[in-house]
Design a protein around this motif. Sequence first.
Motif, short mmCIF file in Angstrom:
data_model
loop_
_atom_site.label_atom_id
_atom_site.label_comp_id
_atom_site.label_asym_id
_atom_site.label_seq_id
_atom_site.Cartn_x
_atom_site.Cartn_y
_atom_site.Cartn_z
N LEU A 253 -50.15 -15.49 -21.33
CA LEU A 253 -50.21 -15.40 -20.57
C LEU A 253 -51.91 -15.76 -20.21
CD1 LEU A 253 -48.23 -14.85 -17.76
CD2 LEU A 253 -49.16 -12.41 -17.80
N GLU A 254 -53.32 -14.84 -20.61
CA GLU A 254 -54.47 -14.62 -19.84
C GLU A 254 -54.81 -16.35 -20.17
OE1 GLU A 254 -56.19 -11.74 -22.18
OE2 GLU A 254 -57.81 -12.58 -22.90
N LEU B 125 -55.60 -7.38 -16.75
CA LEU B 125 -54.94 -7.89 -18.01
C LEU B 125 -54.74 -6.92 -19.04
CD1 LEU B 125 -52.64 -9.71 -15.67
CD2 LEU B 125 -53.11 -11.79 -17.41
N GLU C 289 -47.40 -11.01 -21.22
CA GLU C 289 -48.95 -10.76 -21.54
C GLU C 289 -49.05 -9.95 -22.55
OE1 GLU C 289 -49.09 -8.31 -17.89
OE2 GLU C 289 -51.12 -7.87 -19.11
N GLN C 290 -48.40 -9.10 -23.26
CA GLN C 290 -48.25 -8.38 -24.76
C GLN C 290 -48.56 -9.56 -26.24
OE1 GLN C 290 -45.26 -5.20 -24.32
NE2 GLN C 290 -47.00 -3.93 -23.58
N GLY D 116 -47.52 -4.42 -17.11
CA GLY D 116 -47.83 -5.07 -18.49
C GLY D 116 -47.45 -4.58 -19.37
N ARG E 134 -51.90 -15.55 -9.39
CA ARG E 134 -51.00 -14.35 -9.76
C ARG E 134 -49.55 -14.44 -8.89
NH1 ARG E 134 -53.82 -9.70 -12.48
NH2 ARG E 134 -56.21 -10.50 -13.25
#
Lengths: 263, 296
Positions: free
Chosen positions: A104-105, A260, A99-100, A182, A114
């Motif tokens: 993942l977006e 997110l 995500e970081q 996250g 999810r």
Amino acid sequence: MSVHVYRKTLRDQRRAVVGWGAAVALLVLLMAALWPSVRDIFDADLLAAYPEPFQRLFDLEAMATGAGFLNAELFSIILPGMFIAYGVGRGARLIAGEEQDGVLEVVVVTPLSRTRLLLEKATGLATGIVGLDAVLLVVTVVGSIVIDMAIPIGHAAVGAVAMVLIGVQHGWLALAVGAATGRRTLAVAAASAVAVAGYALHVIGALVEAVAPWQPLSPFTQAIDAGPVSGTVPVGFAWLAITALMVVAAAIPLFTRRDLVTA
Amino acid sequence: MAAVIRTSGLTKNYGGTVGLTGLDLEVTAGTVFGCLGPNGAGKTTLLRLLVGLLHPSQGRAEVLGIDVAHDPDEVHRRVGYLPGDFRAYPDLTGEEYLRFLGDLRGGVDAATVEELAERLKLDLSRRIGALSHGNRQKVGIVQAFMHDPPVLILDEPTSGLDPLMQREFLELVRGARADDRTILLSSHILTEVEAVADVVGILRQGRMVTVDSVEDLKARALRRIDLTFGHEPPMAVLAATPGVRELRADGRRAHLVVVGSTADLVAALAPYRVEDLVSHDADLEEIFLAHYAEEG
């Protein structure tokens, strides 16, 4: 049912499992090679020189057997530590890390829910840890045969299961904290803190009588108190599995209901 | 015509700051809606709310009649989405990555992927980590279009593309519109939106300050023009020309601003010797200024 995220999670671990597996194998074989010389010097006099709580904590009496030697030297801290480190590092990366990193977006904006994403990643991580564990089991059995440590396969398997459980539990905790927040660093920190606290409780519980009643709450105690290389499958294993599942289940609503983060 | 994208009172607060405030928006089928605004205006917030990456603080968003917050996966099935900062797994090749995403969508026609890659001149056999920013962006565009979604939500889609590829991308968007698909794209570049959008919405500080057709917006746009004459600038004539503002002379040069069409100005200049004419594209800030000037 297609499990593409699960397969990708496995694929992503190929190299890591090989690398960590090599380290585990080297460690076990090294220790096994040391065993004959330890066996020869380990007698009752040396044992008596240690204070009684230490004898209990490190199960020194059992050092006279092959299984006891491996339990004391490898399965009580080094191997659990390695399995935890593997699980936590990977677990934190699977959702919070991706995500970081911003990857993942697009994956989230597909028909895959999810919840499903989290479960497939959790299963993939557990499978990777089992793969690492398979290396451990094979090397332990082979080492035992070659060096004549007389460890039954069943006993080695119980020890290996203990490592899987403690690795998966902490790995899933890191995955769950990462999914809920996250934040990868937080996931690593939280799971590491639980590991350190668990180990401290395990050690202090063995040394301090007042803490002893709480000791069974420690994942370390649950995983390794019976050996873990031994003929008994302790109840602690069930606790490890149940708490691991509960942690992932608790993360599902938190992950599905939050925003997110952007890279 | 039915609204494909509809928001009502859509609001997003981040802690203390406001991302988007009370947005009511309708985008009808077969429309290209351009969402314009400076950075931080709330474009990305709007787009991420529409695909369920964010949850609204208040209000709701619907795509094809489906409440995004209630059933995001059904929305995801029907949407192609390109994030503003598209990132893909760097260890995969373009082909592997697109196959992975396609599998998550239940399989995607390989021929469509190939055709898109060919149009954008994208080499799918290379690792994504080894691609330039522009080529990575192309991977992002392909993944948004490859499953022929009825709705496309694209955040700054031409970022990093060279002018040739920007044109090819705009062709893709026109093709999608011709297939009656609905496209919402964001940009901070007016000319890009102008070239392809039917309707433009301007966001500023989390509010949609105007929604208008491109023609109307252009008619209201301000254009900065520098004229160099072969003689003294005919200031009186320029001042009397409709739409001319902020006129000032500088030797043989005249600087001015025209609101909307430049036709009157060009006609007024015909009798004079104009040696040079530099027209600066109306930028967003100037359109905002025009908008606020009107409001004021």
